[in-house]
Design an enzyme around this catalytic site. Sequence first.
Site, PDB file in Angstrom:
ATOM      1  N   GLU A 168       0.799  -1.234   0.000  1.00  7.79           N
ATOM      2  CA  GLU A 168       0.000   0.000   0.000  1.00  7.79           C
ATOM      3  C   GLU A 168       0.828   1.279   0.000  1.00  7.79           C
ATOM      4  OE1 GLU A 168      -1.790  -2.685   0.939  1.00  7.79           O
ATOM      5  OE2 GLU A 168      -3.572  -2.117  -0.197  1.00  7.79           O
ATOM      6  N   TYR A 170       3.379   2.014   2.114  1.00  5.93           N
ATOM      7  CA  TYR A 170       3.960   2.396   3.406  1.00  5.93           C
ATOM      8  C   TYR A 170       5.481   2.171   3.377  1.00  5.93           C
ATOM      9  CZ  TYR A 170      -0.849   2.795   5.037  1.00  5.93           C
ATOM     10  OH  TYR A 170      -2.153   3.185   5.187  1.00  5.93           O
ATOM     11  N   ARG A 218       2.940  -8.939   3.997  1.00  8.43           N
ATOM     12  CA  ARG A 218       2.016  -8.273   3.076  1.00  8.43           C
ATOM     13  C   ARG A 218       2.878  -7.438   2.126  1.00  8.43           C
ATOM     14  NH1 ARG A 218      -3.476  -7.490   1.269  1.00  8.43           N
ATOM     15  NH2 ARG A 218      -3.699  -5.312   0.738  1.00  8.43           N
ATOM     16  N   HIS A 256      -1.494   3.963  -1.926  1.00  4.08           N
ATOM     17  CA  HIS A 256      -2.583   4.912  -1.663  1.00  4.08           C
ATOM     18  C   HIS A 256      -2.578   6.067  -2.657  1.00  4.08           C
ATOM     19  CE1 HIS A 256      -4.145   2.824   1.676  1.00  4.08           C
ATOM     20  NE2 HIS A 256      -3.126   3.020   2.474  1.00  4.08           N
ATOM     21  N   GLN A 342     -17.885   4.392   2.309  1.00  3.15           N
ATOM     22  CA  GLN A 342     -18.358   5.610   2.971  1.00  3.15           C
ATOM     23  C   GLN A 342     -18.146   5.625   4.479  1.00  3.15           C
ATOM     24  OE1 GLN A 342     -22.028   5.677   0.103  1.00  3.15           O
ATOM     25  NE2 GLN A 342     -22.293   7.287   1.615  1.00  3.15           N
TER      26      GLN A 342
HETATM   27 FE1  SF4 Z   1     -17.159  -0.201   3.965  1.00  2.00          FE
HETATM   28 FE2  SF4 Z   1     -19.473  -1.247   4.745  1.00  2.00          FE
HETATM   29 FE3  SF4 Z   1     -19.376   0.238   2.529  1.00  2.00          FE
HETATM   30 FE4  SF4 Z   1     -18.281  -2.216   2.604  1.00  2.00          FE
HETATM   31  S1  SF4 Z   1     -20.451  -1.690   2.791  1.00  2.00           S
HETATM   32  S2  SF4 Z   1     -17.347  -0.404   1.770  1.00  2.00           S
HETATM   33  S3  SF4 Z   1     -17.502  -2.275   4.690  1.00  2.00           S
HETATM   34  S4  SF4 Z   1     -18.986   0.926   4.623  1.00  2.00           S
END
Ligand code: SF4
Length: 692
Positions: A168, A170, A218, A256, A342
């Site tokens: 990612e 880092y 990872r 990212h 979200q």
């Molecule tokens: Fe994140 Fe839940 Fe949306 Fe999946 S459904 S991307 S876990 S907020």
Amino acid sequence: GLERVLRPGRIGRLALPHRIVMGAMHLGWENRDDDGRALAAFYLARVAGGAGLMVTGGAAVSAAGADVPGFGVLDDAAFRDRLRRVAGEVGAAGGLLALQLFHAGRYARPAADGPRPVAPSAVPSPISRLTPDALPAAGVARIVEDFARGAHHARDLGFSAVEIMGSEGYLIDQFLSPLTNRRDDEWGGDPQRRMRFGVAVVRAVRAAVGADFPVVMRMTGDDLLPGGTDRDTVAQYARALVAAGADALNVGVGWHESPVPTVQAVVPPGHWVPVASVVKAAVGGLPVLASNRINRLTQAEAILAGTTLDLVSMARPFLADPALVERSRAGRPVNICVACNQACIDRSLVGAVVSCMVNPLVGREADPGSGAAPAGTDPTASAELPASTDPTGSADLPMPAEPVIHVEPVTRAGPVVRVGAVAGSRAVAVVGAGPAGLRAAHDLALAGHRVTVYEADREPGGQFRLACRVPGKADYAETIRFLTAELTRLGVVLHTGRPVAGADEDLLRRYDGVIVATGVVPRRPDLPGGALPHVRDYGTAFTDDALGRRVAVIGGGGIAVDLAHLASEPGAGPPRQVTILLRGDRLAPRMGRSTRWAVLAELRRRQVTVVTGVRGLRVDPDAVHLVDGTGAARSVPADTVVVAAGQLPADALVRTVRRVGVWHRVVGGARDTVGLDAVRAIAEGHAAALAF
Ligand code: SF4
């Protein structure tokens, strides 16, 4: 079948119950001063749901390696005490937890009084907008020791394994890439020396934990950065990591800052599996994990069947459904992660506490039944609509033996099995079967109440029924499918095609409580020519198969963007010409940071035109006339005009429930459309159920 995915697996000496690994997620409450209670509860819920090996969110190996303020640092004894409790409880419950050893390098966003970010070279970070200090050679060697000390802690604290965060973008990736490693010393200058840091970390970690403790590395299989690490180097690096002592390689994709979406809904599920396969080909027999944008066990099964990969890492799907594995095993509906980002990634990006849009219980596992509002909900949400009766005082109101249905069609009458035997169970009506109403009904039924849902539309789903038509958002239909299946199982009666209106006072009186979840109506601004037949609101446009070839979308929010996405979807016939006309100067300003750029890039690729600063709109039968942000008069040819200029609460029922005097809550769009999104709506449905 899920034969392959449910077959036991192995990483080093660690036996795994199946082939799914829960990938690392930073939750934002790792450092909460609660003796690790909330963190333990989060993992325990996943253990109960059938999770095998789980990887924690990153634990920084030194203060400078912390990603954001509040990040857990392994040198902090209080943090280690919390981790000890978490590892102990998870282990006692039969779970397997790996501690992720983390160093952010130049991505670190420290507090003003925090340590300066460090990196191989002083290359500015577009994530933090800071330029890190270049590490002296002795400083590099010290960080290798920090990883070793962190690994030692992990074993001592009772974890089952460690994962070294080397993907990612880092710190470890920053050493590997020529873009961020401009050194010319033992730690950089050519691919061999750039690989040396990651390899040294694995070797030091292995030495610290001994031969029998599982070490997962990872790594990035493809950084998706022009001028980044090439494929040959990745393959050589993978082999060197194995030689240094890694028991498994977990393959990430992209940094990212990569300009290519990796985990957004626009990425087809399973898209990145070939990247993991390249790593697998390089290392042969050693376990390799595929990851990124895999949200169903059936997909994992197909990956294991179609490749030589050994394990599949899934992260967000375990937020959406802690019982992902158990439900899949039993053939029961799963609450699918819709990749909206979200409530998880977008919150994590700003250092906020993570939850999940489709599962508001995330982060509240320690107190699932408490009335406290979930993170991200306005706790005063319903304050202006107080309960008008004492809920305990209305327990003797007559129960609707069988709700009287006046309007056809009536479908989906639920089964007769009710959960009403629970002491204190009461009758609740939920009006509106959009995501907020369905969630409220689900949580009320789980609490043992007798729930009846009334939906005016012929199908449940509300705004999600529109969303699921948008390319990449088909899984929104799964949220509805999951909730309605759960309602059936819980004995909830769902009446569709049954609006509840002012004339239904008698019906409402039969209930001890009413949840008003009637959603929104599209706002139709007064527009010259707005009544012409080719002008429609977004609700009908989403379901209209007969959009013209030239579509003008009026509005600049997420719905306008979704519509443009839908209308520009390649299909039969020549591509549609789609134009978005917005008043402001920024399209979809409230869309989440992780998703907005990817969606807008996709619109650009499809040659959707965006006109900003629009004034003086006028529609005639074949064009929309306007003045644009530069003051120029323009005509945009259009045979379909879609108005997506906001929403108004569909709240007519609120007056009725107040008049009736029944306990009630108003949730989602019916309560307020300002700043409305599905995360808030669903969280309010959940909070209302808890409040009853
Ligand atoms: Fe994140 Fe839940 Fe949306 Fe999946 S459904 S991307 S876990 S907020």
